[in-house]
Design an enzyme around this catalytic site. Structure first.
Site, PDB file in Angstrom:
ATOM      1  N   HIS A 119     106.519 -34.601  54.116  1.00 58.12           N
ATOM      2  CA  HIS A 119     106.531 -32.966  53.624  1.00 58.12           C
ATOM      3  C   HIS A 119     108.217 -32.888  53.065  1.00 58.12           C
ATOM      4  CE1 HIS A 119     103.085 -31.817  55.438  1.00 58.12           C
ATOM      5  NE2 HIS A 119     103.165 -30.607  54.843  1.00 58.12           N
ATOM      6  N   HIS A 176     107.406 -34.003  63.354  1.00 57.16           N
ATOM      7  CA  HIS A 176     108.121 -35.117  63.025  1.00 57.16           C
ATOM      8  C   HIS A 176     109.563 -34.866  64.144  1.00 57.16           C
ATOM      9  CE1 HIS A 176     106.299 -36.840  59.725  1.00 57.16           C
ATOM     10  NE2 HIS A 176     106.014 -35.667  59.183  1.00 57.16           N
TER      11      HIS A 176
END
Length: 357
Positions: A119, A176
């Site tokens: 992303h 993440h």
């Protein structure tokens, strides 16, 4: 090395907890940011807009998004990056203390490795292309240095604002670690900057698109099979996601490495097919194709049709069928926006003009 990474991961978990504890009321905002940063929006929203505002920028967006995500896949396979939502339960780092509580969300349980963040990398690459394009368009005729400086500052502030939001979103969602989103942003900008100096993409033929698509697929598949032959399972992260995700319904096949690969390659192939088609040549290369009203009409109808088109979800029961249909669906996106919609609009407006005459 492992103890060093444990310290990095441990500090990352602390940041995840801090965000989840202190910004819990912003959950919906973080979920929206993560959704908006998905490359799907580049293909379904940004691409049709930019293609008709400035065709070269639209083409560059696709190339940067596809090549960037392909590199992201290769990097993930090489780096074997962990994700917070499973690492916290598997590590021995907390053997002498209680395991931190990390909340999961519907978009947390992605099945690929974690480093670098897809992303963050995709968002950085795509927004870098758009910001540099806007700077070129806005400043090419601007002579006043103060206005140039203000526009330059505002656009880059906006760029970094978006990247910070995306990074915080991915950390908040426990998808993440901080170092993964940082490397993602740096990598995405590097890919976009490289394409600023690569002009062959604007004149690429259908054969070159086919060869590029085939090379990217064969390389990724060959790399996977090569390492698998030596006992390295590059799909190790899928099993971890299935094991540690708190809700099995949050695990989606479209987050697996090969799903993303075929989705992106389908988009690149579809762009080559569209730009080489007679439909595109007849509708967009003539005098009418240069009219602002025609371009705005193409943008509006493309956004509407692609929004409806995005509602189609390939059946996930058969994995190979899902991959094939994902490739076909992705190829149809640029083909629809670049060739089919302008061709239909071209003939509708031409018929209307003939009736008036």
């Amino acid at each position: 090395m492992e103890s060093g990474m444990d310290l990095i991961h441990g500090s990352g978990i602390q940041m995840v907890q801090y965000l989840q504890t202190n910004y819990k009321d912003s959950q919906n905002l973080f979920l929206f940011i993560s959704f908006a940063a998905d490359l799907r929006n580049t293909f379904f929203v940004f691409f049709p807009i930019w293609f008709y505002l400035c065709e070269s920028v639209g083409i560059k967006l696709i190339w940067v998004a596809v090549i960037g995500d392909w590199l992201n896949l290769v990097f993930k396979w090489i780096l074997f990056g962990q994700r917070p939502y499973w690492w916290v339960y598997e590590t021995t780092f907390y053997s002498n203390s209680s395991v931190p509580v990390v909340e999961q969300f519907p978009v947390t349980c992605e099945t690929g490795p974690g480093s670098p963040s897809g992303h963050a990398m995709g968002s950085a690459g795509v927004y870098y292309v758009m910001v540099t394009a806007l700077l070129t368009l806005l400043l090419q005729k601007q002579q006043q240095q103060l206005k140039k400086w203000c526009a330059h500052s505002l656009l880059w502030m906006g760029f970094w604002g978006v990247q910070v939001c995306v990074c915080l979103s991915r950390i908040f969602l426990a998808a993440h670690f901080p170092h993964q989103v940082i490397t993602g942003v740096i990598s995405g900008m590097a890919v976009a900057e490289a394409f600023n100096h690569l002009h062959l993409i604007y004149k690429a033929s259908l054969k070159q698109y086919v060869y590029t698509t085939a090379f990217l697929f064969v390389f990724a598949l060959g790399f996977y099979l090569f390492l698998k032959a030596f006992g390295v399972d590059l799909l190790w992260s899928v099993e971890k996601a299935r094991r540690w995700c708190v809700n099995a319904e949050w695990i989606h096949i479209d987050t697996t490495p090969f799903a993303g690969l075929l989705r992106n390659l389908g988009t690149l192939f579809g762009l080559g097919l569209a730009l080489s088609s007679q439909l595109y040549t007849d509708s967009c290369k003539g005098e009418q194709g240069q009219r602002l009203s025609f371009k705005l009409g193409c943008i509006v109808f493309s956004l509407i049709v692609l929004h409806l088109f995005d509602a189609f979800k390939p059946p996930a029961r058969n994995e190979l069928l899902f991959y094939f249909l994902s490739f076909c669906k992705s190829a149809a996106v640029p083909l629809t926006a670049v060739a089919i919609i302008p061709y239909c609009l071209f003939h509708i407006t031409r018929t209307h003009d003939k009736k008036i005459l």
